[in-house]
Design a protein around this motif. Structure first.
Motif, short mmCIF file in Angstrom:
data_model
loop_
_atom_site.label_atom_id
_atom_site.label_comp_id
_atom_site.label_asym_id
_atom_site.label_seq_id
_atom_site.Cartn_x
_atom_site.Cartn_y
_atom_site.Cartn_z
N VAL A 322 54.93 27.82 47.93
CA VAL A 322 54.50 28.16 46.57
C VAL A 322 53.00 28.45 46.55
CG1 VAL A 322 54.20 27.26 44.22
CG2 VAL A 322 56.38 26.97 45.40
N ALA A 323 52.22 27.68 47.30
CA ALA A 323 50.79 27.96 47.40
C ALA A 323 50.55 29.34 48.00
CB ALA A 323 50.11 26.88 48.23
N GLU A 324 51.35 29.69 48.98
CA GLU A 324 51.24 31.02 49.59
C GLU A 324 51.59 32.11 48.58
OE1 GLU A 324 53.43 33.52 53.20
OE2 GLU A 324 53.50 31.32 53.19
N VAL A 325 52.64 31.88 47.79
CA VAL A 325 53.02 32.86 46.78
C VAL A 325 51.89 33.09 45.79
CG1 VAL A 325 54.63 33.37 44.90
CG2 VAL A 325 55.47 32.32 47.01
N GLY A 326 51.22 32.02 45.40
CA GLY A 326 50.08 32.16 44.49
C GLY A 326 49.00 33.05 45.08
N ALA A 327 48.75 32.92 46.38
CA ALA A 327 47.75 33.76 47.03
C ALA A 327 48.20 35.22 47.09
CB ALA A 327 47.46 33.23 48.43
N VAL A 328 49.49 35.44 47.35
CA VAL A 328 50.02 36.81 47.36
C VAL A 328 49.89 37.44 45.97
CG1 VAL A 328 52.08 38.22 47.70
CG2 VAL A 328 51.58 36.35 49.28
N ALA A 329 50.21 36.66 44.94
CA ALA A 329 50.09 37.17 43.57
C ALA A 329 48.65 37.55 43.26
CB ALA A 329 50.60 36.12 42.58
N ALA A 330 47.68 36.78 43.78
CA ALA A 330 46.27 37.10 43.56
C ALA A 330 45.88 38.39 44.27
CB ALA A 330 45.40 35.93 44.03
N ILE A 331 46.39 38.60 45.47
CA ILE A 331 46.11 39.85 46.19
C ILE A 331 46.71 41.03 45.42
CG2 ILE A 331 46.57 41.14 48.31
CD1 ILE A 331 46.57 38.44 49.80
N ARG A 332 47.92 40.86 44.93
CA ARG A 332 48.54 41.91 44.10
C ARG A 332 47.65 42.24 42.92
NH1 ARG A 332 54.00 41.15 40.45
NH2 ARG A 332 52.91 39.23 39.91
N GLN A 333 47.18 41.22 42.22
CA GLN A 333 46.37 41.44 41.04
C GLN A 333 45.08 42.18 41.38
OE1 GLN A 333 47.15 40.99 37.96
NE2 GLN A 333 45.16 41.50 37.05
N ARG A 334 44.49 41.84 42.52
CA ARG A 334 43.22 42.44 42.90
C ARG A 334 43.38 43.90 43.30
NH1 ARG A 334 41.48 41.55 47.92
NH2 ARG A 334 42.47 39.50 47.95
N HIS A 335 44.46 44.24 44.00
CA HIS A 335 44.63 45.60 44.49
C HIS A 335 45.44 46.50 43.57
CE1 HIS A 335 42.69 45.25 48.34
NE2 HIS A 335 43.43 44.21 48.70
N ALA A 336 46.25 45.92 42.73
CA ALA A 336 47.21 46.72 41.97
C ALA A 336 47.14 46.47 40.48
CB ALA A 336 48.61 46.44 42.49
N ALA A 337 45.96 46.10 40.00
CA ALA A 337 45.85 45.74 38.58
C ALA A 337 46.20 46.91 37.67
CB ALA A 337 44.43 45.25 38.29
N SER A 338 45.90 48.15 38.09
CA SER A 338 46.14 49.30 37.21
C SER A 338 47.53 49.90 37.39
CB SER A 338 45.08 50.38 37.48
OG SER A 338 45.16 50.82 38.82
N THR A 339 48.22 49.55 38.48
CA THR A 339 49.56 50.08 38.75
C THR A 339 50.50 48.92 39.00
OG1 THR A 339 48.56 52.03 39.78
CG2 THR A 339 50.91 51.64 40.19
N PRO A 340 51.55 48.78 38.20
CA PRO A 340 52.45 47.63 38.39
C PRO A 340 53.07 47.60 39.79
CG PRO A 340 52.88 48.74 36.31
CD PRO A 340 51.94 49.62 37.08
#
Length: 531
Positions: A322-340
């Motif tokens: 779950v901690a790893e998933v949180g980090a992946v979600a943060a990477i998604r947010q940083r790189h893909a904030a404008s495109t879902p």
């Protein structure tokens, strides 16, 4: 038979034990399951707060001989039941993976095309075993959207694989996916293979390398995933994976313009280089290459002679993930904030030789529900149980190796759903596809009670649900939100045979609204509907 004590309505005393009832009707006037609030864990929910999420439960198939639907020797004797069970799930965005250990079930072109000295041209395209499975799959889906992943590439497309021959159809070949160097480093050969598969299954047919037309199907595919666990199966590095993805996806998109594309399908953990490289659009060949989602997997691995230490190991493993998933979600947010970009955890299971322990499949279903509850607030869209059919080798032949029996959702001799299957079925029915709110949820433990996990969700129509998980081998009593009125469905060690159960009794139900504490058995999972 399991028994339960029932509070006598007129005398206020416990009556004699009676045969367990699965349905609690309005005529049962008081506490079912003999729990008292004083000894119950308290689930506390802030129904006014929480992030929007689209988290929903689903599953995958990883094709092996017990899915076979052909009428040839060695075909499966349970596959009709298996696909009927899949149809009953009514899942959205299930993932279908024809997998490499059984290449005749996964690869439609097992040898390269040949141009002969006499001027003739021949190919090896053969859907004899693959088509019947695919037909049964789409019949079972009954219109629900799905994720297609023909992950296994023909071995002749890899350096050193030109002379590798696929074994007989039911024989497992763990070495079929050799590598790591493609013979065509532009990946055009891979693109041509996948484009023909896409045309065959979605456009009504395809023309092979020799100009012959193969009549196919017009199935609806919602997502197409590119490779499976590429860092393991062909030892890809992040930049190499990007190059392959960029070479094949635009060509697939030209065939299937409405399909979304899913990348990575990682099997390892903390592989930050893959996420950072794949989600960084500047590291792709073109900013126009579609990246609609990323996928990754989690199996809790371990063995023990006793179920309780095994459970401690498993839930600790889920917490780390779950901690790893949180980090992946943060990477998604940083790189893909404008495109879902959607997140798929599309393989979730248990790897163990301890699957014959009493309570194992309840434990494995509880780890799935526990993970689901933990990642819903992290806005993971798709949470997929792996997989419908694993098996002991003797279910296929006297000398066949096992195929991940600990991950199976059904009994490999009968096709009946086990505790994992019924937990998933219950969760799909109660937590459908669509937007919802993941509310802040805490659990106040009671003295002497086991550890309970919970997550509250409000569905798009306003219905309020709470997923409750007993992480221990002993029964627990649970009070929902200060004695609110509720109904519930549950799967635990009292709801039928955990190894394989058919019928309504496989999922327990409290159908009459009650404020009494919920009694949840060994590694039980409940979905509570708050009135």
């Amino acid at each position: 038979k399991a028994t339960v004590s029932v509070l006598n309505c007129t005398r206020g005393v416990l009556s004699r034990p009676v045969q367990r009832k699965t349905m609690v009707t309005a005529g049962w006037c008081a506490v079912i399951l003999a729990a008292t609030a004083a000894g119950a864990a308290q689930v506390n929910v802030d129904w006014t707060a929480g992030p929007q999420t689209a988290t929903h439960p689903t599953y995958q198939t990883s094709i092996n001989p017990l899915y076979r639907r052909d009428a040839l020797p060695g075909t499966s004797n349970i596959s009709a039941t298996v696909f009927e069970k899949m149809k009953e799930l009514r899942a959205d965005y299930m993932r279908h993976v024809p997998w490499f250990p059984y290449p005749r079930l996964a690869v439609a072109e097992l040898a390269p095309p040949m141009r002969h000295p006499n001027g003739t041209c021949t190919t090896s395209w053969d859907f004899t075993y693959i088509d019947p499975i695919t037909e049964a799959l789409f019949e079972a889906l009954d219109g629900h959207p799905m994720v297609m992943n023909f992950a296994t590439t023909p071995e002749w497309m890899w350096v050193g694989g030109e002379n590798i021959t696929a074994p007989p159809v039911n024989v497992r070949d763990a070495g079929y996916e050799a590598g790591p160097t493609p013979r065509d480093t532009s990946y055009e050969e891979f693109a041509g293979y996948w484009v023909r598969l896409a045309q065959y299954y979605t456009q009504g047919g395809m023309v092979d390398e020799c100009g012959k037309f193969h009549k196919g199907y017009k199935y609806d595919v919602a997502w197409w995933e590119v490779l499976n666990e590429p860092e393991f199966e062909h030892m890809f590095q992040p930049a190499e994976y990007n190059a392959l993805y960029d070479a094949v996806v635009p060509k697939l998109r030209a065939v299937m313009p409405n399909v979304k594309f899913l990348g990575l399908a990682l099997g390892g953990h903390n592989e930050w280089g893959f996420y950072e490289t794949f989600l960084n659009r500047s590291l792709h060949a073109s900013p126009d290459v579609p990246i609609h989602g990323v996928s990754f997997h989690d199996y809790v691995i371990g063995d023990d002679a006793a179920i309780e230490p095994l459970a401690q190991m498993y839930f600790a493993g889920v917490d780390a993930f779950v901690a790893e998933v949180g980090a992946v979600a943060a990477i998604r947010q940083r790189h893909a904030a404008s495109t879902p970009v959607e997140l798929f955890i599309n393989e979730i299971g248990c790897g163990s030789q301890s699957y014959r322990l009493p309570g194992f499949y309840n434990l494995c279903s509880a780890t799935y529900a526990y993970l689901f509850a933990k990642v819903a607030p992290l806005q993971v869209e798709h949470v997929g149980m792996s997989q419908v059919v694993g098996f002991e080798g003797k279910a296929v032949c006297p000398t066949c190796p096992d195929e991940w029996p600990s991950t199976s959702m059904v009994n490999w001799f009968s096709g009946a759903g086990n505790a994992r299957y019924h937990t998933l079925k219950m969760m799909i029915a109660n937590i459908p596809l669509g937007s919802k709110v993941a509310h802040p949820t805490t659990v106040t433990a009671a003295a002497g009670e086991g550890v309970v996990a919970a997550q509250a969700l409000s569905l798009s129509g306003g219905t309020r649900k709470v997923v409750v998980v007993n992480t221990g081998a002993s029964p627990v009593n649970v009070v929902i939100g200060g004695n609110v009125s509720y109904t519930a469905e549950f799967v635990d060690d009292t709801t039928g045979d955990a190894f394989g159960c058919d019928g309504a009794a496989c999922i327990g139900a409290i159908s009459a609204p009650t404020t009494a504490p919920l009694r949840l058995g060994m590694f039980g999972v409940a979905v509570v509907t708050v009135m």
